[in-house]
Motif scaffolding. Structure first.
Motif, PDB file in Angstrom:
ATOM      1  N   MET A   1     135.741  61.553  37.681  1.00 39.50           N
ATOM      2  CA  MET A   1     135.398  61.655  39.083  1.00 39.50           C
ATOM      3  C   MET A   1     136.211  60.614  39.857  1.00 39.50           C
ATOM      4  O   MET A   1     136.440  59.510  39.387  1.00 39.50           O
ATOM      5  CB  MET A   1     133.896  61.435  39.271  1.00 39.50           C
ATOM      6  CG  MET A   1     133.440  61.830  40.645  1.00 39.50           C
ATOM      7  SD  MET A   1     131.657  61.968  40.864  1.00 39.50           S
ATOM      8  CE  MET A   1     131.292  63.387  39.867  1.00 39.50           C
ATOM      9  N   GLN A   2     136.652  60.974  41.038  1.00 40.61           N
ATOM     10  CA  GLN A   2     137.443  60.105  41.896  1.00 40.61           C
ATOM     11  C   GLN A   2     136.548  59.033  42.525  1.00 40.61           C
ATOM     12  O   GLN A   2     135.336  59.197  42.596  1.00 40.61           O
ATOM     13  CB  GLN A   2     138.083  60.949  43.016  1.00 40.61           C
ATOM     14  CG  GLN A   2     138.924  62.105  42.534  1.00 40.61           C
ATOM     15  CD  GLN A   2     140.211  61.645  41.915  1.00 40.61           C
ATOM     16  OE1 GLN A   2     140.848  60.731  42.401  1.00 40.61           O
ATOM     17  NE2 GLN A   2     140.599  62.277  40.820  1.00 40.61           N
ATOM     18  N   LEU A   6     134.769  62.804  44.533  1.00 39.85           N
ATOM     19  CA  LEU A   6     135.357  64.121  44.290  1.00 39.85           C
ATOM     20  C   LEU A   6     135.808  64.233  42.840  1.00 39.85           C
ATOM     21  O   LEU A   6     136.253  63.264  42.239  1.00 39.85           O
ATOM     22  CB  LEU A   6     136.569  64.348  45.196  1.00 39.85           C
ATOM     23  CG  LEU A   6     136.312  64.449  46.689  1.00 39.85           C
ATOM     24  CD1 LEU A   6     137.629  64.563  47.433  1.00 39.85           C
ATOM     25  CD2 LEU A   6     135.418  65.635  47.005  1.00 39.85           C
ATOM     26  N   ARG A   7     135.708  65.426  42.311  1.00 40.70           N
ATOM     27  CA  ARG A   7     136.257  65.699  40.980  1.00 40.70           C
ATOM     28  C   ARG A   7     137.738  66.001  41.129  1.00 40.70           C
ATOM     29  O   ARG A   7     138.205  66.373  42.200  1.00 40.70           O
ATOM     30  CB  ARG A   7     135.539  66.900  40.371  1.00 40.70           C
ATOM     31  CG  ARG A   7     134.077  66.609  40.129  1.00 40.70           C
ATOM     32  CD  ARG A   7     133.371  67.801  39.570  1.00 40.70           C
ATOM     33  NE  ARG A   7     131.974  67.441  39.356  1.00 40.70           N
ATOM     34  CZ  ARG A   7     131.093  68.228  38.807  1.00 40.70           C
ATOM     35  NH1 ARG A   7     131.441  69.431  38.395  1.00 40.70           N
ATOM     36  NH2 ARG A   7     129.853  67.829  38.658  1.00 40.70           N
ATOM     37  N   SER A   8     138.468  65.866  40.059  1.00 41.63           N
ATOM     38  CA  SER A   8     139.917  66.119  40.131  1.00 41.63           C
ATOM     39  C   SER A   8     140.212  67.545  40.572  1.00 41.63           C
ATOM     40  O   SER A   8     141.182  67.787  41.292  1.00 41.63           O
ATOM     41  CB  SER A   8     140.597  65.801  38.804  1.00 41.63           C
ATOM     42  OG  SER A   8     140.082  66.593  37.771  1.00 41.63           O
ATOM     43  N   ASP A  10     138.435  69.216  42.690  1.00 43.18           N
ATOM     44  CA  ASP A  10     138.213  69.238  44.134  1.00 43.18           C
ATOM     45  C   ASP A  10     139.473  68.771  44.860  1.00 43.18           C
ATOM     46  O   ASP A  10     139.894  69.379  45.849  1.00 43.18           O
ATOM     47  CB  ASP A  10     137.039  68.333  44.519  1.00 43.18           C
ATOM     48  CG  ASP A  10     135.719  68.755  43.905  1.00 43.18           C
ATOM     49  OD1 ASP A  10     135.563  69.937  43.538  1.00 43.18           O
ATOM     50  OD2 ASP A  10     134.838  67.891  43.787  1.00 43.18           O
ATOM     51  N   TYR A  38     133.754  78.665  38.168  1.00 45.21           N
ATOM     52  CA  TYR A  38     133.782  77.221  38.404  1.00 45.21           C
ATOM     53  C   TYR A  38     134.383  76.931  39.779  1.00 45.21           C
ATOM     54  O   TYR A  38     133.864  76.112  40.545  1.00 45.21           O
ATOM     55  CB  TYR A  38     134.580  76.530  37.299  1.00 45.21           C
ATOM     56  CG  TYR A  38     134.635  75.033  37.435  1.00 45.21           C
ATOM     57  CD1 TYR A  38     133.477  74.269  37.439  1.00 45.21           C
ATOM     58  CD2 TYR A  38     135.861  74.375  37.550  1.00 45.21           C
ATOM     59  CE1 TYR A  38     133.530  72.888  37.564  1.00 45.21           C
ATOM     60  CE2 TYR A  38     135.916  73.004  37.671  1.00 45.21           C
ATOM     61  CZ  TYR A  38     134.753  72.266  37.678  1.00 45.21           C
ATOM     62  OH  TYR A  38     134.811  70.905  37.800  1.00 45.21           O
ATOM     63  N   ARG A  42     132.720  74.962  42.984  1.00 45.81           N
ATOM     64  CA  ARG A  42     133.355  73.802  43.613  1.00 45.81           C
ATOM     65  C   ARG A  42     133.580  74.062  45.102  1.00 45.81           C
ATOM     66  O   ARG A  42     133.422  73.166  45.925  1.00 45.81           O
ATOM     67  CB  ARG A  42     134.673  73.438  42.919  1.00 45.81           C
ATOM     68  CG  ARG A  42     134.539  73.021  41.459  1.00 45.81           C
ATOM     69  CD  ARG A  42     133.400  72.079  41.150  1.00 45.81           C
ATOM     70  NE  ARG A  42     133.401  70.892  41.988  1.00 45.81           N
ATOM     71  CZ  ARG A  42     132.311  70.165  42.237  1.00 45.81           C
ATOM     72  NH1 ARG A  42     131.151  70.488  41.727  1.00 45.81           N
ATOM     73  NH2 ARG A  42     132.391  69.108  43.020  1.00 45.81           N
ATOM     74  N   THR A  45     130.435  73.407  46.954  1.00 45.20           N
ATOM     75  CA  THR A  45     130.235  71.968  47.112  1.00 45.20           C
ATOM     76  C   THR A  45     131.133  71.417  48.214  1.00 45.20           C
ATOM     77  O   THR A  45     130.705  70.600  49.039  1.00 45.20           O
ATOM     78  CB  THR A  45     130.512  71.239  45.785  1.00 45.20           C
ATOM     79  OG1 THR A  45     129.612  71.735  44.795  1.00 45.20           O
ATOM     80  CG2 THR A  45     130.351  69.738  45.914  1.00 45.20           C
ATOM     81  N   VAL A  88     142.699  72.304  35.295  1.00 44.30           N
ATOM     82  CA  VAL A  88     141.319  71.857  35.089  1.00 44.30           C
ATOM     83  C   VAL A  88     140.493  73.086  34.783  1.00 44.30           C
ATOM     84  O   VAL A  88     140.449  74.041  35.551  1.00 44.30           O
ATOM     85  CB  VAL A  88     140.791  71.176  36.372  1.00 44.30           C
ATOM     86  CG1 VAL A  88     139.353  70.770  36.174  1.00 44.30           C
ATOM     87  CG2 VAL A  88     141.663  69.988  36.720  1.00 44.30           C
ATOM     88  N   ASP A  91     134.068  71.057  34.013  1.00 45.14           N
ATOM     89  CA  ASP A  91     133.618  69.884  34.761  1.00 45.14           C
ATOM     90  C   ASP A  91     134.304  68.646  34.237  1.00 45.14           C
ATOM     91  O   ASP A  91     134.474  68.477  33.056  1.00 45.14           O
ATOM     92  CB  ASP A  91     132.112  69.693  34.642  1.00 45.14           C
ATOM     93  CG  ASP A  91     131.350  70.698  35.474  1.00 45.14           C
ATOM     94  OD1 ASP A  91     130.158  70.825  35.234  1.00 45.14           O
ATOM     95  OD2 ASP A  91     131.929  71.338  36.354  1.00 45.14           O
ATOM     96  N   ASP A  92     134.696  67.778  35.173  1.00 45.78           N
ATOM     97  CA  ASP A  92     135.349  66.529  34.785  1.00 45.78           C
ATOM     98  C   ASP A  92     134.299  65.500  34.444  1.00 45.78           C
ATOM     99  O   ASP A  92     133.270  65.446  34.956  1.00 45.78           O
ATOM    100  CB  ASP A  92     136.226  66.001  35.925  1.00 45.78           C
ATOM    101  CG  ASP A  92     137.394  66.928  36.183  1.00 45.78           C
ATOM    102  OD1 ASP A  92     137.686  67.746  35.304  1.00 45.78           O
ATOM    103  OD2 ASP A  92     137.994  66.811  37.249  1.00 45.78           O
TER     104      ASP A  92
END
Length: 92
Positions: A1-2, A6-8, A10, A38, A42, A45, A88, A91-92
């Protein structure tokens, strides 16, 4: 997660939409190598967070100014460099 939550994936979605707005979720998922289900989750979200918005009733989305700000380094936002060149897939 960033650092900004945010996930990578995203960040990848936001970067893609920043370069190629507006776009259908299936095309974004395909171009990024992400499973469609997925990607749809995202996008939900990202919409809830105000980072992307639907353009039409056909599920075409574009990045918002808030989404661009999330990509801007130095403002608590995501780095624009990719963490990895690999797609990706989960989920990260």
């Amino acid at each position: 997660m960033q650092p900004n939550g945010l996930r990578s994936v995203d960040v990848s979605i936001l970067e893609y939409l920043d370069r190629h707005p507006p776009e259908y979720i299936p095309l974004v998922a395909n171009r990024l190598g992400v499973h469609l289900g997925y990607a749809e989750r995202r996008f939900e979200t990202l919409v809830d967070g105000g980072l992307v918005r639907p353009v039409t009733n056909e599920s075409i989305y574009t990045i918002t100014e808030q989404g661009r700000a999330a990509l801007t380094p130095g403002e608590g936002a995501a780095e624009t460099e990719r963490e990895s060149e690999e797609p990706v897939l989960a989920d990260d």
